[in-house]
Scaffold this motif. Structure first.
Motif, PDB file in Angstrom:
ATOM      1  N   LYS A  57       0.833  -1.211   0.000  1.00 57.30           N
ATOM      2  CA  LYS A  57       0.000   0.000   0.000  1.00 57.30           C
ATOM      3  C   LYS A  57       0.864   1.256   0.000  1.00 57.30           C
ATOM      4  O   LYS A  57       0.546   2.233  -0.679  1.00 57.30           O
ATOM      5  N   MET A  58       1.958   1.220   0.761  1.00 62.85           N
ATOM      6  CA  MET A  58       2.838   2.390   0.811  1.00 62.85           C
ATOM      7  C   MET A  58       3.549   2.588  -0.526  1.00 62.85           C
ATOM      8  O   MET A  58       3.687   3.724  -0.988  1.00 62.85           O
ATOM      9  N   VAL A  59       3.977   1.494  -1.156  1.00 64.31           N
ATOM     10  CA  VAL A  59       4.603   1.615  -2.477  1.00 64.31           C
ATOM     11  C   VAL A  59       3.592   2.187  -3.472  1.00 64.31           C
ATOM     12  O   VAL A  59       3.912   3.087  -4.256  1.00 64.31           O
ATOM     13  N   ALA A  60       2.348   1.702  -3.428  1.00 65.71           N
ATOM     14  CA  ALA A  60       1.307   2.212  -4.333  1.00 65.71           C
ATOM     15  C   ALA A  60       1.084   3.709  -4.108  1.00 65.71           C
ATOM     16  O   ALA A  60       0.897   4.470  -5.070  1.00 65.71           O
ATOM     17  N   ALA A  64       1.563   6.828  -6.735  1.00 65.60           N
ATOM     18  CA  ALA A  64       0.559   7.877  -6.960  1.00 65.60           C
ATOM     19  C   ALA A  64       1.182   9.257  -6.757  1.00 65.60           C
ATOM     20  O   ALA A  64       0.952  10.178  -7.552  1.00 65.60           O
ATOM     21  N   TYR A  65       1.989   9.404  -5.712  1.00 59.80           N
ATOM     22  CA  TYR A  65       2.663  10.673  -5.436  1.00 59.80           C
ATOM     23  C   TYR A  65       3.593  11.048  -6.593  1.00 59.80           C
ATOM     24  O   TYR A  65       3.625  12.190  -7.046  1.00 59.80           O
ATOM     25  N   ALA A  66       4.352  10.069  -7.087  1.00 59.10           N
ATOM     26  CA  ALA A  66       5.280  10.317  -8.189  1.00 59.10           C
ATOM     27  C   ALA A  66       4.526  10.760  -9.441  1.00 59.10           C
ATOM     28  O   ALA A  66       4.933  11.706 -10.119  1.00 59.10           O
ATOM     29  N   ARG A  67       3.421  10.086  -9.736  1.00 61.84           N
ATOM     30  CA  ARG A  67       2.635  10.443 -10.923  1.00 61.84           C
ATOM     31  C   ARG A  67       2.058  11.849 -10.788  1.00 61.84           C
ATOM     32  O   ARG A  67       2.094  12.636 -11.739  1.00 61.84           O
ATOM     33  N   GLU A  68       1.527  12.171  -9.619  1.00 61.87           N
ATOM     34  CA  GLU A  68       0.919  13.486  -9.394  1.00 61.87           C
ATOM     35  C   GLU A  68       1.936  14.616  -9.514  1.00 61.87           C
ATOM     36  O   GLU A  68       1.594  15.732  -9.909  1.00 61.87           O
ATOM     37  N   ASN A  69       3.186  14.330  -9.155  1.00 56.73           N
ATOM     38  CA  ASN A  69       4.208  15.369  -9.117  1.00 56.73           C
ATOM     39  C   ASN A  69       5.214  15.279 -10.261  1.00 56.73           C
ATOM     40  O   ASN A  69       6.181  16.035 -10.289  1.00 56.73           O
ATOM     41  N   GLY A  70       4.993  14.350 -11.189  1.00 56.87           N
ATOM     42  CA  GLY A  70       5.875  14.227 -12.347  1.00 56.87           C
ATOM     43  C   GLY A  70       7.300  13.863 -12.008  1.00 56.87           C
ATOM     44  O   GLY A  70       8.243  14.375 -12.606  1.00 56.87           O
ATOM     45  N   ILE A  71       7.466  12.973 -11.025  1.00 57.13           N
ATOM     46  CA  ILE A  71       8.815  12.564 -10.632  1.00 57.13           C
ATOM     47  C   ILE A  71       8.980  11.059 -10.824  1.00 57.13           C
ATOM     48  O   ILE A  71       8.012  10.333 -11.043  1.00 57.13           O
ATOM     49  N   LYS A  72      10.222  10.607 -10.734  1.00 52.90           N
ATOM     50  CA  LYS A  72      10.549   9.192 -10.891  1.00 52.90           C
ATOM     51  C   LYS A  72      10.969   8.627  -9.534  1.00 52.90           C
ATOM     52  O   LYS A  72      11.374   9.358  -8.634  1.00 52.90           O
ATOM     53  N   ILE A  73      10.891   7.289  -9.424  1.00 57.00           N
ATOM     54  CA  ILE A  73      11.265   6.598  -8.189  1.00 57.00           C
ATOM     55  C   ILE A  73      12.441   5.667  -8.472  1.00 57.00           C
ATOM     56  O   ILE A  73      12.435   4.938  -9.466  1.00 57.00           O
ATOM     57  N   ILE A  74      13.415   5.705  -7.577  1.00 58.48           N
ATOM     58  CA  ILE A  74      14.522   4.751  -7.604  1.00 58.48           C
ATOM     59  C   ILE A  74      14.343   3.860  -6.366  1.00 58.48           C
ATOM     60  O   ILE A  74      14.543   4.321  -5.232  1.00 58.48           O
ATOM     61  N   LYS A  86       7.129  -6.965  -9.483  1.00 54.25           N
ATOM     62  CA  LYS A  86       5.920  -7.795  -9.577  1.00 54.25           C
ATOM     63  C   LYS A  86       4.707  -7.064 -10.145  1.00 54.25           C
ATOM     64  O   LYS A  86       3.733  -7.707 -10.516  1.00 54.25           O
ATOM     65  N   VAL A  87       4.734  -5.726 -10.157  1.00 55.85           N
ATOM     66  CA  VAL A  87       3.549  -4.958 -10.565  1.00 55.85           C
ATOM     67  C   VAL A  87       3.889  -4.122 -11.803  1.00 55.85           C
ATOM     68  O   VAL A  87       4.406  -3.005 -11.689  1.00 55.85           O
ATOM     69  N   PRO A  88       3.575  -4.643 -12.986  1.00 58.79           N
ATOM     70  CA  PRO A  88       3.928  -3.926 -14.225  1.00 58.79           C
ATOM     71  C   PRO A  88       3.307  -2.529 -14.307  1.00 58.79           C
ATOM     72  O   PRO A  88       3.902  -1.635 -14.924  1.00 58.79           O
ATOM     73  N   GLU A  89       2.143  -2.320 -13.690  1.00 50.85           N
ATOM     74  CA  GLU A  89       1.478  -1.006 -13.763  1.00 50.85           C
ATOM     75  C   GLU A  89       2.284   0.097 -13.082  1.00 50.85           C
ATOM     76  O   GLU A  89       2.002   1.280 -13.295  1.00 50.85           O
ATOM     77  N   PHE A  90       3.243  -0.260 -12.241  1.00 51.12           N
ATOM     78  CA  PHE A  90       4.045   0.741 -11.538  1.00 51.12           C
ATOM     79  C   PHE A  90       5.300   1.144 -12.326  1.00 51.12           C
ATOM     80  O   PHE A  90       6.004   2.073 -11.936  1.00 51.12           O
ATOM     81  N   GLN A  91       5.597   0.432 -13.423  1.00 49.56           N
ATOM     82  CA  GLN A  91       6.854   0.634 -14.147  1.00 49.56           C
ATOM     83  C   GLN A  91       7.019   2.048 -14.704  1.00 49.56           C
ATOM     84  O   GLN A  91       8.138   2.503 -14.919  1.00 49.56           O
TER      85      GLN A  91
END
Length: 94
Positions: A57-60, A64-74, A86-91
């Protein structure tokens, strides 16, 4: 049981967390890398809460935060990386 993911940012660091019945039961920390990236460096779920999906849930919420703010996650944290694997939708935020 309210296990809504919250976000707290303090300068260049931040964390997503879940409080249940007034107790912090899960936390995922990150640091900003410039203006357009965050690095997830640690995920922790208190004993007794394993397998309840709190970490995912925290990763999800981070996604959402990254998408809203136009940033990437490492995802340096092994747990977060495993969720991304495991979750292709997060790629899209990697």
């Amino acid at each position: 049981m309210n296990n809504e993911v919250q976000l707290k940012i303090e300068g260049k660091k931040g964390f997503f967390y879940i409080d249940i019945a007034g107790q912090r039961e899960a936390m995922m920390t990150f640091v900003f890398a410039g203006d357009d990236k965050i690095i997830i460096d640690h995920t922790e779920v208190n004993p007794g809460n394993e397998g309840k999906g709190l970490g995912k849930k925290m990763v999800a919420q981070a996604v959402a935060y990254a998408r809203e703010n136009g940033i990437k996650i490492i995802p340096l944290c092994p747990f977060a990386k495993s969720v991304f694997d495991k979750v292709p939708e997060f790629q899209d935020v990697l």
